[in-house]
Structures are given as C-alpha cells and as structure tokens.
Motif scaffolding. Structure first.
Motif, PDB file in Angstrom:
ATOM      1  N   PHE A  23      10.302 -35.262  28.672  1.00 27.12           N
ATOM      2  CA  PHE A  23       9.911 -33.967  28.105  1.00 27.12           C
ATOM      3  C   PHE A  23      10.868 -32.889  28.580  1.00 27.12           C
ATOM      4  N   HIS A  24      11.164 -31.999  27.659  1.00 24.34           N
ATOM      5  CA  HIS A  24      12.123 -30.944  27.969  1.00 24.34           C
ATOM      6  C   HIS A  24      11.481 -29.582  27.744  1.00 24.34           C
ATOM      7  N   PHE A  25      11.698 -28.703  28.691  1.00 27.24           N
ATOM      8  CA  PHE A  25      11.197 -27.338  28.574  1.00 27.24           C
ATOM      9  C   PHE A  25      12.297 -26.401  29.039  1.00 27.24           C
ATOM     10  N   GLY A  26      12.353 -25.222  28.471  1.00 26.75           N
ATOM     11  CA  GLY A  26      13.370 -24.311  28.987  1.00 26.75           C
ATOM     12  C   GLY A  26      13.633 -23.126  28.101  1.00 26.75           C
ATOM     13  N   ILE A  27      14.435 -22.242  28.620  1.00 29.43           N
ATOM     14  CA  ILE A  27      14.939 -21.092  27.868  1.00 29.43           C
ATOM     15  C   ILE A  27      16.457 -21.155  27.973  1.00 29.43           C
TER      16      ILE A  27
END
Lengths: 240, 240
Positions: A23-27
């Motif tokens: 899973f990838h999360f980010g700004i």
C-alpha cells in the motif's frame, strides 16, 4: 529503498485468494509511505482501512500529518493491536505484521518492521533489510548479497530472487509479485512493477538464476574425503 | 545416499551444547543403518539409547535383526513415542524427529523421515531428499540442485552448501558438520567426514560459494522498469 511483496493469502490450502499486500500513501514532494502486510488478512485489511479513513477524515493523527516514520510505525502498531484485541476469542489470535518505510520532507528515510504486539525494529548497516511473513526460505540470499553499498536496481533484483526461492518452496506464497523502489530524497515513486504469474521477466529471471546457480555449483571445490571415520573416535554400534 | 547433520543443541540461547546427531549401526556386508535426529535432545538420546540396548540385549526386535528399513522406521517411531509420552506433562511435549536410511542385504536402499507421532514418509523421484529440524533456510538450494541423476559427491557438496545457508541464518545450527555417504550395494560405510568449526574445507566452501553466488548474481538479466504504476489501476491514497 526497495519494497517487494507477493499477493497470495490463504485460509487453508483450499481457500487461496489474491490480495495485494503493498500500500502506498503520500503527498508528492512532501512525504511518501509504503506499507507491506503479512499475517491475518482480516486484521491487515481492517488496519489499512483505518489508515485510509483517518486520512480521509483528516484525523488528528494520520499518515499525511504525522511527524516521523517512527511515529507512523507506532500509529500502525496501535491500529493493528486494536483490531487484534477486538477479535481475540478464547486466546485465538489474529496476528498481523507490517513493514512501513518512507520519508518525510528532508528527514532521513527509514524502514520499520511492526510486530503484532505493536512494538517495532528498524534496519542497521549490518542488516539492511526487513522481512515479514514466510521469511526463512528467502533469507540466505539476502544475507549473502545485500549490502548498503548496492545500487537500488540490484537490490530489487535480489528481492525478486529471494521471493523466487520462497515461491518455489512454499505453496502459500505466489504472484503477482509487486516491487517498488523509492529513491531517497525524491519524495515520489517512479519505479513500481507488478509481475503477474505469466510475467516473462519473472520467468526469465527464474530460469537464469536456476542456470547460474547450477553453473556456480559445478565450480565449487570438490569434496576431499579424508575418511576420518576411524580417527574420529565415533562409536560404531553393532557387530563392527 | 548422503547424510548430513549439524551438532548444536540448545535449551535457550545461553545453553548451547555440542552433540552429534548422526548415528550408525550395522553389520559389515549384511546391513547398514544411519539415523539422524532433531528436536528434543532428551527424547532423541533416550530413543537412541534404547536402540543400542535392544541391540546389546539381542531383543526380539532390534536393528540387527529387523526385516526392512520400513520396519526399522516403525520401530524407531514406537521407541520415540514411548519416550515422549513418558515425559509429557500438562500438554508440554518433548518432540523429536528422525531420519533413518540404510540397506539390508540385497533389498533396495531406502531413506525415511519419522515424525514425532511415529508415522513416516519416504522420498520420491521428484523429491529425492528429506529434512528434519531447521529445514527452511537450506531448502531452496536442495530444490534447485538435487536430482536423482547427480553423483554422490555432488549431492554431499549440495548438502554442505544447504547446511552453510542454514548456519548463516540461524544461530542454533552449528558445527561440527557430519557428512556420511553410503554407496548403494556396498553394505559398508567408507566416506564419512566430520567438519569442525575451524575446518579449512568448510571455510573454503563457504567463501567459494559466497563468491560464486555474487558472480552469478551480477549475470542476471537487468530489471526493466516498465513502470506500470499508472496502468495497474492501483489505488493511490492521499493527495495524489
């Protein structure tokens, strides 16, 4: 940093399903997180769902406002424990482990393994990798090849070879294999690849590695049988 | 047939001792048995002690008069179960596993894995090896290299490389490493070697294999990053 995960989950060998464990999360340009999961699927799904809800609701603590990777690991561990405790019946546990890695702004990139208990460990110069799930089959090749000096593509290749060893030896591990490379300081993800079961590259890699290993093997120094049987003082039972 | 065993046993990491886990019984020219042990040391010692007593007392059933390798495996499983059941307290088990291999007269040679429950399995053309104890780290190399067509010395070398992978990854496995080759039909053991911790051959083998693996590794096809990130339809949470 290189992340690599398989996609098989099973509740018994006749109940096998495919779920991504990456899973990838980010700004973009500000922060990047990658989370890998292992263990009980209900627990890991509930935990990841909570991570997403917290982001959506802009909760006081969520991955998009958290101050450090370590705090993110604490947060993930807490979420996971809540899910596990909710479901524990008569001592039956539904444990899950996580690897969370990433970078926030100009702070140092980090990668952390979160145990089912919520506590966590990170890497060192001598042990530059972390594993969760079915880790033993694929560990020797990581131990032999990985050093902090290697370039990212070689590390990714090593992760895939390690995964191939595990695939070969354990039915409950299987494609698609996901690989993601995060280049420190980039604060974005450019190199991601999902290798399906029929991936030509994965098949080539497997075949090449098999052949290279066999070639390497025949170059080993031959065994010298000193036959120190008698010298060894070993007991020989029976009529001898 | 090739037999290979380490010699470390532990009751916690601060209580490590060296015991051979390889035992040989037989009558030259008539029958040969090799037994390897894993698991609880008290159980395996008591079982092997019983095997020896039965031989000494010329018991009705003992390894020197038993009719087949399979019967020997049954016998060993029974002895082991008796020992385990004697010691079981409040469900705490003291399990041991065995590998027994050998040949009696002109009958076919055989190798059998005896589970703590006393039941057992043998090899096949597709799976020409058996493992007990800490088996996972060393399994991939066996899977890749071993075939029934290999000569015995190469098989012995493969067993040692497999053991080396395990040694590297698990503190509770250690030298001396014992290797024994039984040539089918010979009804005697000629090739036995005990490699101590300071064995030059073992050190050379380890170093050669490490280097050969590293050389093999750099010959792998390079990763082609198709960057199918966007095409994959994966959810990208957060602000992206």
């Amino acid at each position: 940093m290189v992340f690599c995960s398989d996609s098989l989950t099973n509740a018994g060998i006749d109940q096998v399903s495919t779920y991504s464990k990456m899973f990838h999360f980010g700004i973009e340009g500000e922060r990047q997180f990658v989370i890998l999961t292992a263990g009980n699927l209900a627990t890991s799904q509930a935990t990841i769902a909570r991570v997403k809800i917290d982001i959506k609701q802009n909760a006081e603590v969520n991955l998009l406002n958290i101050g450090s990777i370590e705090e993110a690991a604490d947060y993930l561990g807490d979420l996971s424990r809540v899910q596990q405790e909710k479901r524990t019946i008569e001592g039956k546990k539904f444990e899950a482990s996580f690897i969370i890695g990433g970078q926030i702004g100009s702070a140092k990139h980090e990668i952390i393994l979160v145990y089912p208990e919520g506590n966590h460990i990170t890497t060192s110069m001598d042990t530059p990798y972390l594993q969760i799930g079915e880790s033993k089959y694929g560990k020797p090749i990581l131990d032999r090849i990985l050093t902090p000096a290697l370039d990212l593509d070689t590390c990714a290749l090593c992760a895939l070879v390690s995964m191939d060893s595990t695939l070969r030896s354990n039915l409950s591990v299987g494609p698609p294999i996901e690989t993601l490379v995060y280049k420190t300081g980039s604060l974005t993800v450019t190199n991601y690849h999902r290798f399906d079961g029929d991936s030509e590259f994965l098949r080539d890699l497997k075949k090449s590695w098999d052949q290279l290993l066999k070639n390497a093997f025949v170059q080993l120094p031959p065994l010298k049988w000193a036959t120190n049987w008698d010298k060894s003082g070993r007991e020989r039972s029976g009529a001898s």
